[in-house]
Design a protein around this motif. Structure first.
Motif, PDB file in Angstrom:
ATOM      1  N   ARG A   1       1.826  22.151 -15.896  1.00 36.27           N
ATOM      2  CA  ARG A   1       2.151  23.543 -15.579  1.00 36.27           C
ATOM      3  C   ARG A   1       3.114  24.126 -16.608  1.00 36.27           C
ATOM      4  O   ARG A   1       2.968  25.280 -17.027  1.00 36.27           O
ATOM      5  CB  ARG A   1       2.754  23.638 -14.178  1.00 36.27           C
ATOM      6  N   GLU A   2       4.121  23.344 -17.007  1.00 30.34           N
ATOM      7  CA  GLU A   2       5.064  23.825 -18.020  1.00 30.34           C
ATOM      8  C   GLU A   2       4.344  24.087 -19.343  1.00 30.34           C
ATOM      9  O   GLU A   2       4.617  25.078 -20.020  1.00 30.34           O
ATOM     10  CB  GLU A   2       6.176  22.800 -18.229  1.00 30.34           C
ATOM     11  N   LYS A   3       3.422  23.203 -19.698  1.00 24.62           N
ATOM     12  CA  LYS A   3       2.661  23.380 -20.935  1.00 24.62           C
ATOM     13  C   LYS A   3       1.809  24.642 -20.866  1.00 24.62           C
ATOM     14  O   LYS A   3       1.741  25.421 -21.822  1.00 24.62           O
ATOM     15  CB  LYS A   3       1.778  22.159 -21.175  1.00 24.62           C
ATOM     16  N   LYS A   4       1.166  24.873 -19.716  1.00 21.95           N
ATOM     17  CA  LYS A   4       0.327  26.062 -19.554  1.00 21.95           C
ATOM     18  C   LYS A   4       1.182  27.327 -19.622  1.00 21.95           C
ATOM     19  O   LYS A   4       0.770  28.318 -20.237  1.00 21.95           O
ATOM     20  CB  LYS A   4      -0.411  26.006 -18.220  1.00 21.95           C
ATOM     21  N   ASP A   5       2.350  27.306 -19.005  1.00 26.40           N
ATOM     22  CA  ASP A   5       3.230  28.473 -19.036  1.00 26.40           C
ATOM     23  C   ASP A   5       3.699  28.781 -20.461  1.00 26.40           C
ATOM     24  O   ASP A   5       3.806  29.944 -20.844  1.00 26.40           O
ATOM     25  CB  ASP A   5       4.430  28.268 -18.122  1.00 26.40           C
TER      26      ASP A   5
ATOM     27  N   GLY B   1       1.481  12.064  -9.720  1.00 20.08           N
ATOM     28  CA  GLY B   1       0.776  13.343  -9.631  1.00 20.08           C
ATOM     29  C   GLY B   1       1.722  14.522  -9.741  1.00 20.08           C
ATOM     30  O   GLY B   1       1.429  15.512 -10.415  1.00 20.08           O
ATOM     31  N   LEU B   2       2.856  14.426  -9.093  1.00 20.69           N
ATOM     32  CA  LEU B   2       3.849  15.504  -9.179  1.00 20.69           C
ATOM     33  C   LEU B   2       4.382  15.638 -10.598  1.00 20.69           C
ATOM     34  O   LEU B   2       4.519  16.754 -11.112  1.00 20.69           O
ATOM     35  CB  LEU B   2       5.007  15.232  -8.208  1.00 20.69           C
TER      36      LEU B   2
ATOM     37  N   THR C   1       0.835  -1.206   0.000  1.00 25.47           N
ATOM     38  CA  THR C   1       0.000   0.000   0.000  1.00 25.47           C
ATOM     39  C   THR C   1       0.869   1.255   0.000  1.00 25.47           C
ATOM     40  O   THR C   1       0.589   2.211  -0.728  1.00 25.47           O
ATOM     41  CB  THR C   1      -0.927   0.011   1.226  1.00 25.47           C
ATOM     42  N   PHE C   2       1.927   1.263   0.796  1.00 20.68           N
ATOM     43  CA  PHE C   2       2.840   2.401   0.850  1.00 20.68           C
ATOM     44  C   PHE C   2       3.498   2.645  -0.502  1.00 20.68           C
ATOM     45  O   PHE C   2       3.570   3.786  -0.973  1.00 20.68           O
ATOM     46  CB  PHE C   2       3.899   2.160   1.933  1.00 20.68           C
ATOM     47  N   ILE C   3       3.968   1.571  -1.147  1.00 22.63           N
ATOM     48  CA  ILE C   3       4.608   1.713  -2.451  1.00 22.63           C
ATOM     49  C   ILE C   3       3.617   2.265  -3.470  1.00 22.63           C
ATOM     50  O   ILE C   3       3.956   3.134  -4.278  1.00 22.63           O
ATOM     51  CB  ILE C   3       5.202   0.359  -2.898  1.00 22.63           C
ATOM     52  N   PHE C   4       2.379   1.786  -3.432  1.00 21.94           N
ATOM     53  CA  PHE C   4       1.353   2.286  -4.343  1.00 21.94           C
ATOM     54  C   PHE C   4       1.081   3.773  -4.115  1.00 21.94           C
ATOM     55  O   PHE C   4       0.973   4.547  -5.066  1.00 21.94           O
ATOM     56  CB  PHE C   4       0.062   1.481  -4.176  1.00 21.94           C
ATOM     57  N   MET C   5       0.993   4.181  -2.866  1.00 19.74           N
ATOM     58  CA  MET C   5       0.734   5.591  -2.550  1.00 19.74           C
ATOM     59  C   MET C   5       1.905   6.482  -2.984  1.00 19.74           C
ATOM     60  O   MET C   5       1.683   7.589  -3.496  1.00 19.74           O
ATOM     61  CB  MET C   5       0.479   5.773  -1.051  1.00 19.74           C
ATOM     62  N   VAL C   6       3.127   6.021  -2.797  1.00 22.03           N
ATOM     63  CA  VAL C   6       4.298   6.797  -3.229  1.00 22.03           C
ATOM     64  C   VAL C   6       4.308   6.929  -4.750  1.00 22.03           C
ATOM     65  O   VAL C   6       4.594   8.007  -5.290  1.00 22.03           O
ATOM     66  CB  VAL C   6       5.605   6.151  -2.711  1.00 22.03           C
ATOM     67  N   ALA C   7       3.960   5.840  -5.445  1.00 25.45           N
ATOM     68  CA  ALA C   7       3.914   5.889  -6.907  1.00 25.45           C
ATOM     69  C   ALA C   7       2.817   6.840  -7.380  1.00 25.45           C
ATOM     70  O   ALA C   7       3.021   7.601  -8.341  1.00 25.45           O
ATOM     71  CB  ALA C   7       3.680   4.491  -7.471  1.00 25.45           C
ATOM     72  N   ALA C   8       1.667   6.830  -6.725  1.00 25.67           N
ATOM     73  CA  ALA C   8       0.573   7.733  -7.104  1.00 25.67           C
ATOM     74  C   ALA C   8       0.972   9.190  -6.866  1.00 25.67           C
ATOM     75  O   ALA C   8       0.705  10.065  -7.697  1.00 25.67           O
ATOM     76  CB  ALA C   8      -0.692   7.393  -6.323  1.00 25.67           C
ATOM     77  N   ALA C   9       1.625   9.466  -5.748  1.00 23.13           N
ATOM     78  CA  ALA C   9       2.069  10.833  -5.459  1.00 23.13           C
ATOM     79  C   ALA C   9       3.125  11.281  -6.461  1.00 23.13           C
ATOM     80  O   ALA C   9       3.094  12.416  -6.951  1.00 23.13           O
ATOM     81  CB  ALA C   9       2.612  10.915  -4.034  1.00 23.13           C
ATOM     82  N   GLY C  10       4.057  10.416  -6.773  1.00 21.10           N
ATOM     83  CA  GLY C  10       5.089  10.746  -7.753  1.00 21.10           C
ATOM     84  C   GLY C  10       4.493  11.001  -9.129  1.00 21.10           C
ATOM     85  O   GLY C  10       4.901  11.924  -9.832  1.00 21.10           O
TER      86      GLY C  10
END
Length: 51
Positions: free
Chosen positions: A33-37, A25-26, A14-23
């Motif tokens: 954001r770069e595309k919008k800029d 998302g980042l 579960t921890f590995i899955f959450m870290v992968a999801a957060a990564g």
């Protein structure tokens, strides 16, 4: 002992899955954001040429 090991492995997965999801998302957020800029002529937080 097997139940303890099973619970521990469940939390590790579960921890590995959450870290992968957060990564992910980042990574996606930064790319969006770069595309919008770029579409807005580069105006954004990184543009400090007027200071």
């Amino acid at each position: 002992m097997s139940a303890v090991l099973h619970a521990f492995l469940k939390y590790i997965i579960t921890f590995i899955f959450m870290v992968a999801a957060a990564g992910g998302g980042l990574f996606c957020g930064k790319k969006l954001r770069e595309k919008k800029d770029l579409e807005n002529g580069g105006a954004g937080a990184g543009n400090t040429s007027d200071k």
